[in-house]
Design an enzyme around this catalytic site. Structure first.
Site, PDB file in Angstrom:
ATOM      1  N   GLU A  33     -11.839  10.109  10.997  1.00 40.89           N
ATOM      2  CA  GLU A  33     -10.488  10.694  10.974  1.00 40.89           C
ATOM      3  C   GLU A  33     -10.317  11.576  12.205  1.00 40.89           C
ATOM      4  O   GLU A  33     -11.155  12.417  12.495  1.00 40.89           O
ATOM      5  CB  GLU A  33     -10.286  11.500   9.676  1.00 40.89           C
ATOM      6  N   THR A  40      -0.714  11.196   6.893  1.00 37.95           N
ATOM      7  CA  THR A  40       0.713  11.534   7.023  1.00 37.95           C
ATOM      8  C   THR A  40       1.291  12.037   5.715  1.00 37.95           C
ATOM      9  O   THR A  40       1.974  13.067   5.672  1.00 37.95           O
ATOM     10  CB  THR A  40       1.505  10.281   7.466  1.00 37.95           C
ATOM     11  N   CYS A  41       1.045  11.309   4.640  1.00 36.93           N
ATOM     12  CA  CYS A  41       1.681  11.631   3.361  1.00 36.93           C
ATOM     13  C   CYS A  41       1.400  13.082   2.970  1.00 36.93           C
ATOM     14  O   CYS A  41       2.309  13.839   2.666  1.00 36.93           O
ATOM     15  CB  CYS A  41       1.177  10.664   2.286  1.00 36.93           C
ATOM     16  N   CYS A  46       5.312  12.890   2.721  1.00 33.90           N
ATOM     17  CA  CYS A  46       5.806  13.005   1.342  1.00 33.90           C
ATOM     18  C   CYS A  46       5.625  14.396   0.721  1.00 33.90           C
ATOM     19  O   CYS A  46       6.570  14.953   0.163  1.00 33.90           O
ATOM     20  CB  CYS A  46       5.089  12.020   0.427  1.00 33.90           C
ATOM     21  N   LYS A  49       7.417  17.442   2.415  1.00 37.24           N
ATOM     22  CA  LYS A  49       8.853  17.162   2.299  1.00 37.24           C
ATOM     23  C   LYS A  49       9.346  17.448   0.890  1.00 37.24           C
ATOM     24  O   LYS A  49      10.341  18.132   0.694  1.00 37.24           O
ATOM     25  CB  LYS A  49       9.097  15.695   2.651  1.00 37.24           C
ATOM     26  N   ALA A 113     -11.400   6.997  16.834  1.00 42.40           N
ATOM     27  CA  ALA A 113     -12.183   5.750  16.872  1.00 42.40           C
ATOM     28  C   ALA A 113     -11.613   4.758  17.877  1.00 42.40           C
ATOM     29  O   ALA A 113     -10.392   4.663  18.045  1.00 42.40           O
ATOM     30  CB  ALA A 113     -12.180   5.121  15.486  1.00 42.40           C
ATOM     31  N   TYR A 175      15.839   6.997   5.777  1.00 37.39           N
ATOM     32  CA  TYR A 175      15.602   7.940   4.679  1.00 37.39           C
ATOM     33  C   TYR A 175      15.058   9.281   5.151  1.00 37.39           C
ATOM     34  O   TYR A 175      15.398  10.325   4.590  1.00 37.39           O
ATOM     35  CB  TYR A 175      14.731   7.302   3.581  1.00 37.39           C
ATOM     36  N   GLU A 179      17.003  12.723   4.327  1.00 35.23           N
ATOM     37  CA  GLU A 179      16.365  13.773   3.506  1.00 35.23           C
ATOM     38  C   GLU A 179      16.382  15.125   4.223  1.00 35.23           C
ATOM     39  O   GLU A 179      16.667  16.152   3.609  1.00 35.23           O
ATOM     40  CB  GLU A 179      14.926  13.352   3.171  1.00 35.23           C
ATOM     41  N   GLY A 259      12.668   6.264  13.807  1.00 35.36           N
ATOM     42  CA  GLY A 259      11.694   5.210  13.497  1.00 35.36           C
ATOM     43  C   GLY A 259      10.263   5.610  13.794  1.00 35.36           C
ATOM     44  O   GLY A 259       9.998   6.682  14.361  1.00 35.36           O
ATOM     45  N   ASP A 300       0.674   1.721   6.866  1.00 35.00           N
ATOM     46  CA  ASP A 300       1.745   1.739   7.868  1.00 35.00           C
ATOM     47  C   ASP A 300       1.382   0.968   9.130  1.00 35.00           C
ATOM     48  O   ASP A 300       2.270   0.506   9.845  1.00 35.00           O
ATOM     49  CB  ASP A 300       2.086   3.188   8.246  1.00 35.00           C
ATOM     50  N   THR A 308       3.628   5.233   0.716  1.00 37.60           N
ATOM     51  CA  THR A 308       2.315   5.644   0.216  1.00 37.60           C
ATOM     52  C   THR A 308       1.761   4.742  -0.890  1.00 37.60           C
ATOM     53  O   THR A 308       0.626   4.272  -0.788  1.00 37.60           O
ATOM     54  CB  THR A 308       2.390   7.114  -0.247  1.00 37.60           C
ATOM     55  N   ALA A 338      12.564   5.629  -3.112  1.00 37.23           N
ATOM     56  CA  ALA A 338      13.592   6.646  -3.345  1.00 37.23           C
ATOM     57  C   ALA A 338      13.952   7.367  -2.065  1.00 37.23           C
ATOM     58  O   ALA A 338      13.193   7.369  -1.098  1.00 37.23           O
ATOM     59  CB  ALA A 338      13.083   7.658  -4.371  1.00 37.23           C
ATOM     60  N   HIS A 436      18.986  10.184 -26.216  1.00 36.45           N
ATOM     61  CA  HIS A 436      20.279  10.863 -26.129  1.00 36.45           C
ATOM     62  C   HIS A 436      20.074  12.372 -26.250  1.00 36.45           C
ATOM     63  O   HIS A 436      19.289  12.814 -27.077  1.00 36.45           O
ATOM     64  CB  HIS A 436      21.188  10.371 -27.260  1.00 36.45           C
ATOM     65  N   GLU A 441      19.924   6.865 -20.487  1.00 34.23           N
ATOM     66  CA  GLU A 441      20.496   6.029 -21.554  1.00 34.23           C
ATOM     67  C   GLU A 441      21.690   5.212 -21.065  1.00 34.23           C
ATOM     68  O   GLU A 441      22.085   4.246 -21.708  1.00 34.23           O
ATOM     69  CB  GLU A 441      20.878   6.870 -22.775  1.00 34.23           C
TER      70      GLU A 441
HETATM   71  P1  FAD Z   1      -1.558   7.638   7.193  1.00 34.43           P
HETATM   72  O1  FAD Z   1      -1.344   8.390   5.949  1.00 34.43           O
HETATM   73  O2  FAD Z   1      -0.659   7.923   8.333  1.00 34.43           O
HETATM   74  O3  FAD Z   1      -3.071   7.886   7.627  1.00 34.43           O
HETATM   75  C1  FAD Z   1      -3.588   7.406   8.835  1.00 34.43           C
HETATM   76  C2  FAD Z   1      -4.687   8.348   9.299  1.00 34.43           C
HETATM   77  O4  FAD Z   1      -5.392   7.720  10.379  1.00 34.43           O
HETATM   78  C3  FAD Z   1      -4.170   9.665   9.843  1.00 34.43           C
HETATM   79  O5  FAD Z   1      -4.812  10.734   9.195  1.00 34.43           O
HETATM   80  C4  FAD Z   1      -4.519   9.621  11.332  1.00 34.43           C
HETATM   81  O6  FAD Z   1      -4.838  10.885  11.847  1.00 34.43           O
HETATM   82  C5  FAD Z   1      -5.706   8.695  11.347  1.00 34.43           C
HETATM   83  N1  FAD Z   1      -5.928   8.002  12.620  1.00 34.43           N
HETATM   84  C6  FAD Z   1      -5.023   7.354  13.384  1.00 34.43           C
HETATM   85  N2  FAD Z   1      -5.611   6.791  14.458  1.00 34.43           N
HETATM   86  C7  FAD Z   1      -6.925   7.077  14.365  1.00 34.43           C
HETATM   87  C8  FAD Z   1      -8.046   6.783  15.172  1.00 34.43           C
HETATM   88  N3  FAD Z   1      -7.958   6.037  16.283  1.00 34.43           N
HETATM   89  N4  FAD Z   1      -9.255   7.272  14.799  1.00 34.43           N
HETATM   90  C9  FAD Z   1      -9.398   8.018  13.677  1.00 34.43           C
HETATM   91  N5  FAD Z   1      -8.344   8.333  12.867  1.00 34.43           N
HETATM   92  C10 FAD Z   1      -7.140   7.850  13.207  1.00 34.43           C
HETATM   93  N6  FAD Z   1       6.116   7.531   1.612  1.00 34.43           N
HETATM   94  C11 FAD Z   1       6.400   7.535   0.275  1.00 34.43           C
HETATM   95  O7  FAD Z   1       5.905   6.667  -0.461  1.00 34.43           O
HETATM   96  N7  FAD Z   1       7.214   8.488  -0.275  1.00 34.43           N
HETATM   97  C12 FAD Z   1       7.777   9.470   0.480  1.00 34.43           C
HETATM   98  O8  FAD Z   1       8.507  10.308  -0.044  1.00 34.43           O
HETATM   99  C13 FAD Z   1       7.483   9.495   1.869  1.00 34.43           C
HETATM  100  N8  FAD Z   1       7.999  10.452   2.667  1.00 34.43           N
HETATM  101  C14 FAD Z   1       7.682  10.483   3.980  1.00 34.43           C
HETATM  102  C15 FAD Z   1       8.237  11.490   4.780  1.00 34.43           C
HETATM  103  C16 FAD Z   1       7.954  11.553   6.112  1.00 34.43           C
HETATM  104  C17 FAD Z   1       8.551  12.656   6.948  1.00 34.43           C
HETATM  105  C18 FAD Z   1       7.070  10.581   6.697  1.00 34.43           C
HETATM  106  C19 FAD Z   1       6.749  10.637   8.168  1.00 34.43           C
HETATM  107  C20 FAD Z   1       6.522   9.579   5.926  1.00 34.43           C
HETATM  108  C21 FAD Z   1       6.823   9.526   4.561  1.00 34.43           C
HETATM  109  N9  FAD Z   1       6.314   8.512   3.740  1.00 34.43           N
HETATM  110  C22 FAD Z   1       6.632   8.492   2.406  1.00 34.43           C
HETATM  111  C23 FAD Z   1       5.465   7.433   4.286  1.00 34.43           C
HETATM  112  C24 FAD Z   1       3.985   7.696   3.981  1.00 34.43           C
HETATM  113  O9  FAD Z   1       3.626   8.961   4.474  1.00 34.43           O
HETATM  114  C25 FAD Z   1       3.136   6.607   4.613  1.00 34.43           C
HETATM  115  O10 FAD Z   1       3.597   5.350   4.178  1.00 34.43           O
HETATM  116  C26 FAD Z   1       1.664   6.736   4.238  1.00 34.43           C
HETATM  117  O11 FAD Z   1       1.152   7.974   4.636  1.00 34.43           O
HETATM  118  C27 FAD Z   1       0.878   5.593   4.914  1.00 34.43           C
HETATM  119  O12 FAD Z   1      -0.505   5.750   4.674  1.00 34.43           O
HETATM  120  P2  FAD Z   1      -1.562   5.144   5.680  1.00 34.43           P
HETATM  121  O13 FAD Z   1      -2.886   5.289   5.027  1.00 34.43           O
HETATM  122  O14 FAD Z   1      -1.134   3.817   6.135  1.00 34.43           O
HETATM  123  O15 FAD Z   1      -1.486   6.072   6.992  1.00 34.43           O
END
Ligand code: FAD
Length: 446
Positions: A33, A40-41, A46, A49, A113, A175, A179, A259, A300, A308, A338, A436, A441
């Site tokens: 990591e 991100t989440c 998430c 937020k 990595a 979204y 938000e 995006g 992602d 998530t 949502a 109710h 409902e």
């Molecule tokens: P991530 O959670 O992004 O984890 C990837 C990890 O890999 C990170 O910790 C990063 O540091 C690490 N990494 C990257 N490159 C390298 C590397 N080369 N070497 C080592 N480590 C590395 N989803 C929902 O379902 N509900 C929500 O309400 C929601 N709200 C969101 C709000 C915002 C503002 C954002 C930006 C996203 C939101 N999401 C939400 C989306 C959700 O956060 C992601 O879909 C989810 O985190 C994806 O998980 P992941 O494991 O693919 O990646």
């Protein structure tokens, strides 16, 4: 050289789920990591937020409380205390994940990595090889390539703001932009947001999009449709955002919610024979396997459904395929999702346009709009409605899409999503007992 059964790159939602499950199967697991465990989440998506949405809701409830006889009072938000409490909570959750890794014997390595070859990764100066590798590196916000883009912030910096901007301009009506528009308006910022389309929330059902947009405008948020951000300039201690329709907006902050892109550029994926698409998304088959048979990718960074629960489901499916001896793929048809704006929106299945494309005249749309009991004592200016829409197919009226805007939409659609996935008909809803008095409902009497 260190050697593992299963090496995971990224300790976000996908990486963490895969690591724990694989360790439970007895695999020798390592996770790399580059930032904070939780991804991100937890750290910039998430969780912070939703905590901010909860904080903002108190402001909206004030006027409703008065309609129930509560006396008006002056309350003020301590923004830095809120931010401090949120970050303390995030750190504590991240630490608890790290502890779980240690308890399960998962090796956590901090660093970025990069692939050296098809089975070896380099981190810091260490080379690590593994029998199987999972890429779960997530994505990052992208800014449009316009002059002055560095003056603007992304969703990442929204969680680090030192103060509530007096005026916030948000570019992008997806979204995330929606938000932030909703919560920052509730916190007292003047908000203007914009999109290239005349309607926000592209991809969602049109009625849902219109209703949320209208709801945001009614709360005093300004929306500019069919426009593009062209330039950002410093103007004293404020910013000027120039739009394609000749308008100029002066704001304290400009948020570019335009995006996200996969974090794949720096991985040297070509050295591992892993192919990517135009946006940098890793190409995988139905089992999330890349072109290299030993390497999988989820979440992602494969850019299928960037949410998530989907990243987690994909990760667990990969572990089942590898260690559960049962190839498992994901059915993305009924992913629930949502928008945590006010009004809140949630959805499962097809929107009306998609259903019409697939089934033509065989679809039926059932719509209902009602005022929840919560608002029955409020004066008209403070009333809110709930909109629900059911899309069914054929004589048997099989439910293929459900869309909702209003109070508790996310939690209600969450539960209805289970039933829709099981193939229910409208009659099944009609035959069910509602609770109710609730908003849920309404689905039983459409
Ligand atoms: P991530 O959670 O992004 O984890 C990837 C990890 O890999 C990170 O910790 C990063 O540091 C690490 N990494 C990257 N490159 C390298 C590397 N080369 N070497 C080592 N480590 C590395 N989803 C929902 O379902 N509900 C929500 O309400 C929601 N709200 C969101 C709000 C915002 C503002 C954002 C930006 C996203 C939101 N999401 C939400 C989306 C959700 O956060 C992601 O879909 C989810 O985190 C994806 O998980 P992941 O494991 O693919 O990646």
């Amino acid at each position: 050289m260190a050697n593992f059964d299963f090496l995971i790159i990224g300790a976000g939602t996908g990486g963490m789920a895969a690591a724990q499950k694989a360790a439970e199967y007895g695999a020798k697991v390592a996770v790399i990591e580059k930032e904070k465990v939780g991804g991100t989440c937890l750290n910039r998506g998430c969780t912070p937020k939703k905590l901010m949405v909860y904080a903002a809701d108190f402001a909206l409830q004030e006027s409703l409380a008065v309609s129930y006889g509560w006396q008006e009072c002056q309350r003020q938000l301590d923004w830095s205390l809120l931010m401090q409490k949120i970050h303390q909570r995030l750190d504590s959750i991240s630490n608890s994940f790290t502890k779980t890794f240690a308890e399960k014997g998962i090796e956590l390595i901090y660093g970025e990595a990069k692939f050296i070859d098809s089975r070896t990764v380099k981190v810091n100066d260490q080379e690590i090889s593994a029998d199987k590798i999972l890429i779960a590196v997530g994505g990052h916000p992208i800014k449009p390539d316009i002059p002055g883009k560095d003056l603007a912030i992304t969703s990442r910096e929204m969680f680090q703001l030192k103060e509530i901007p007096q005026k916030l301009a948000i570019v992008g009506g997806g979204y995330i932009g929606v938000e932030f528009a909703s919560m920052m308006n509730a916190f007292g910022a003047e908000v203007v947001f914009m999109d290239t389309s005349e309607l926000i929330l592209s991809g969602f059902d049109k009625d849902l999009r219109t209703t949320v947009q209208q709801g945001l405008i009614e709360r005093g948020i300004e929306f500019i449709g069919e426009t593009t951000a062209e330039k950002i300039e410093q103007a004293g201690n404020r910013l000027q955002l120039h739009l394609s329709d000749e308008q100029t907006i002066t704001a304290d902050r400009v948020l570019l919610a335009t995006g996200r892109a996969p974090n794949t550029k720096s991985l040297d994926l070509d050295k591992a024979g892993v192919k990517v698409g135009d946006k940098g998304e890793i190409k995988v088959d139905e089992f999330c396997r890349t072109e290299n048979q030993h390497i999988y990718a989820v979440g992602d960074c494969i850019d299928r459904v960037p949410l998530t629960p989907v990243a987690k489901a994909e990760a667990l499916a990969v572990v089942e395929t590898l260690y559960g001896k049962q190839p498992k793929s994901i059915d993305y048809t009924y992913v629930t999702s949502a928008v945590f704006s006010r009004p809140e929106a949630a959805t499962v299945g097809m929107n009306e346009a998609e259903a019409r494309d697939k089934y033509g005249d065989r679809i039926n749309c059932h719509c209902d709009r009602t005022t929840p009991m919560l608002y029955s004592l409020a004066d008209e200016a403070n009333q809110e409605t709930v909109t629900i829409k059911l899309i069914t197919v054929g004589k048997e009226e099989k439910v293929v899409g459900v869309h909702m805007v209003g109070e508790h939409a996310a939690d209600i659609i969450q539960c209805i999503g289970v039933a829709v996935r099981q193939g229910i008909t409208k009659q099944d809803l009609d035959d069910s007992f509602g609770i109710h008095p609730t908003i849920g409902e309404e689905f039983m009497s459409m």
